[in-house]
Design a protein around this motif. Structure first.
Motif, PDB file in Angstrom:
ATOM      1  N   VAL A  84       0.853  -1.183   0.000  1.00  0.00           N
ATOM      2  CA  VAL A  84       0.000   0.000   0.000  1.00  0.00           C
ATOM      3  C   VAL A  84       0.891   1.235   0.000  1.00  0.00           C
ATOM      4  CG1 VAL A  84      -1.886   1.220   1.145  1.00  0.00           C
ATOM      5  CG2 VAL A  84      -1.728  -1.282   1.326  1.00  0.00           C
ATOM      6  N   ASP A  85       0.681   2.133  -0.968  1.00  0.00           N
ATOM      7  CA  ASP A  85       1.587   3.274  -1.122  1.00  0.00           C
ATOM      8  C   ASP A  85       0.853   4.431  -1.794  1.00  0.00           C
ATOM      9  OD1 ASP A  85       4.064   4.881  -1.919  1.00  0.00           O
ATOM     10  OD2 ASP A  85       5.026   3.068  -1.145  1.00  0.00           O
ATOM     11  N   ASP A  86       1.397   5.645  -1.628  1.00  0.00           N
ATOM     12  CA  ASP A  86       0.796   6.827  -2.242  1.00  0.00           C
ATOM     13  C   ASP A  86       1.628   7.384  -3.384  1.00  0.00           C
ATOM     14  OD1 ASP A  86       2.126   9.729  -0.780  1.00  0.00           O
ATOM     15  OD2 ASP A  86       2.781   7.717  -0.231  1.00  0.00           O
ATOM     16  N   ALA A  87       2.678   6.664  -3.808  1.00  0.00           N
ATOM     17  CA  ALA A  87       3.555   7.159  -4.866  1.00  0.00           C
ATOM     18  C   ALA A  87       3.914   6.040  -5.831  1.00  0.00           C
ATOM     19  CB  ALA A  87       4.821   7.781  -4.274  1.00  0.00           C
ATOM     20  N   VAL A  88       4.187   6.431  -7.078  1.00  0.00           N
ATOM     21  CA  VAL A  88       4.457   5.454  -8.145  1.00  0.00           C
ATOM     22  C   VAL A  88       5.625   4.521  -7.820  1.00  0.00           C
ATOM     23  CG1 VAL A  88       5.313   5.282 -10.523  1.00  0.00           C
ATOM     24  CG2 VAL A  88       3.348   6.729 -10.008  1.00  0.00           C
ATOM     25  N   PRO A  89       6.782   5.019  -7.327  1.00  0.00           N
ATOM     26  CA  PRO A  89       7.873   4.077  -7.038  1.00  0.00           C
ATOM     27  C   PRO A  89       7.502   2.995  -6.027  1.00  0.00           C
ATOM     28  CG  PRO A  89       8.724   6.305  -7.114  1.00  0.00           C
ATOM     29  CD  PRO A  89       7.227   6.420  -7.141  1.00  0.00           C
ATOM     30  N   GLY A  90       6.627   3.332  -5.075  1.00  0.00           N
ATOM     31  CA  GLY A  90       6.189   2.339  -4.094  1.00  0.00           C
ATOM     32  C   GLY A  90       5.260   1.294  -4.681  1.00  0.00           C
ATOM     33  N   ILE A  91       4.443   1.700  -5.645  1.00  0.00           N
ATOM     34  CA  ILE A  91       3.593   0.728  -6.346  1.00  0.00           C
ATOM     35  C   ILE A  91       4.462  -0.165  -7.232  1.00  0.00           C
ATOM     36  CG2 ILE A  91       1.711   0.435  -8.001  1.00  0.00           C
ATOM     37  CD1 ILE A  91       0.821   1.464  -5.240  1.00  0.00           C
ATOM     38  N   ASP A  92       5.411   0.433  -7.928  1.00  0.00           N
ATOM     39  CA  ASP A  92       6.351  -0.366  -8.731  1.00  0.00           C
ATOM     40  C   ASP A  92       7.098  -1.363  -7.867  1.00  0.00           C
ATOM     41  OD1 ASP A  92       5.689   0.918 -11.099  1.00  0.00           O
ATOM     42  OD2 ASP A  92       7.305   2.393 -10.947  1.00  0.00           O
ATOM     43  N   GLU A  93       7.485  -0.941  -6.676  1.00  0.00           N
ATOM     44  CA  GLU A  93       8.154  -1.826  -5.724  1.00  0.00           C
ATOM     45  C   GLU A  93       7.286  -3.048  -5.427  1.00  0.00           C
ATOM     46  OE1 GLU A  93       9.706  -1.325  -1.103  1.00  0.00           O
ATOM     47  OE2 GLU A  93       7.994  -0.159  -1.817  1.00  0.00           O
ATOM     48  N   GLY A  94       5.999  -2.812  -5.182  1.00  0.00           N
ATOM     49  CA  GLY A  94       5.096  -3.921  -4.906  1.00  0.00           C
ATOM     50  C   GLY A  94       4.960  -4.862  -6.081  1.00  0.00           C
ATOM     51  N   HIS A  95       4.803  -4.312  -7.289  1.00  0.00           N
ATOM     52  CA  HIS A  95       4.752  -5.154  -8.490  1.00  0.00           C
ATOM     53  C   HIS A  95       6.019  -5.981  -8.633  1.00  0.00           C
ATOM     54  CE1 HIS A  95       1.013  -3.792 -10.151  1.00  0.00           C
ATOM     55  NE2 HIS A  95       1.398  -2.543 -10.347  1.00  0.00           N
TER      56      HIS A  95
END
Length: 272
Positions: free
Chosen positions: A187-198
């Motif tokens: 769960v994140d509020d920024a693109v790099p954090g979503i990419d990290e999850g993927h």
């Protein structure tokens, strides 16, 4: 019948996700650090663009923005280099450590949502673009507010580096004893954090209104009418969709419904 949850862990970002509505602690300090280091002005909007990266990498990325690079060349006759980044980072660190505890209050309903997950037997992980020395200031203050994740990974804890690589998320997996990354949610509020999850093989949930992209203070959020919120939501959505999160929600308050849907999909044999 086995009532154990399918989900094993939820891994949260910090600023803009669990604490610091609008993610103002880091962005305002970037502006101040550029000013102190070189008497150079950047806007809050420019400071927000690379949010989610480790802070040294964030400063470097701000320097590469066309608008910043153009002004930097006008001032100094060249583009920003790594020595410049080092100098700004040296300004940034004491400023951030001094200010981060002022932005440690949990976002609306965050503690209730986290505690409900714990009650279901779901582990709570966390990772941040903050380095460890900043996290060491933030962690006890957040704990006083009631936020105590089971694992905390800072961006400089691992030699491989931070987001968008999966290493911080996977460090949580190891420390929490998770047996299947497909049973994890980032769960994140920024693109790099979503990419990290993927990149870690997890389900991903992006937050639209509490975080960096909307850039609303909590007071602005509370006072906003639906038209204002809709504009902020769509502004954030345009950016967050670039990372193709599995879900986009307004704030952590909306996470319980997502948890239920992911559990349904896992039970049906789906994977992220």
């Amino acid at each position: 019948m086995n009532n154990a949850p399918q989900i094993q862990a939820v891994i949260f970002d910090w600023a803009g996700t669990i604490v610091d509505f609008g993610s103002f602690a880091p962005t305002s300090i970037f502006v101040e650090a550029f000013k102190q280091g070189f008497d150079f002005s950047i806007s809050l909007e420019e400071a927000r663009v690379p949010m989610g990266l480790g802070k040294w990498d964030h400063i470097k990325a701000v320097g590469k923005l066309d608008s910043v690079d153009q002004r930097w060349n006008q001032c100094f006759g060249r583009s920003m280099n790594d020595d410049d980044v080092d100098r700004i980072y040296e300004m940034f660190m004491p400023l951030q450590k001094a200010k981060v505890s002022d932005h440690a209050e949990p976002i609306l309903n965050a503690i209730d949502v986290v505690d409900a997950l714990k009650d279901k037997g779901i582990k709570i992980g966390s990772c941040s673009g903050y380095p460890r020395e900043v996290m060491d200031v933030l962690i006890p203050v957040a704990a006083d507010y009631g936020y105590k994740p089971d694992c905390i990974v800072a961006t400089d804890d691992l030699p491989q580096g931070g987001r968008p690589a999966p290493f911080m998320a996977l460090k949580n997996v190891i420390e929490l004893g998770v047996t299947n990354v497909a049973a994890c949610i980032k769960v994140d509020d920024a693109v790099p954090g979503i990419d990290e999850g993927h990149n870690a093989g997890m389900w991903t949930v992006g937050l639209l209104l509490s975080g960096n992209e909307a850039g609303l203070t909590f007071e602005e959020y509370q006072a906003a009418d639906e038209t204002t919120l809709s504009v902020a939501r769509e502004k954030a959505r345009k950016v967050m969709q670039k990372a193709t999160p599995h879900y986009l929600i307004d704030t952590i308050s909306d996470l319980p419904q997502v948890i239920e849907d992911i559990e349904r999909r896992l039970a049906a044999g789906e994977r992220p």
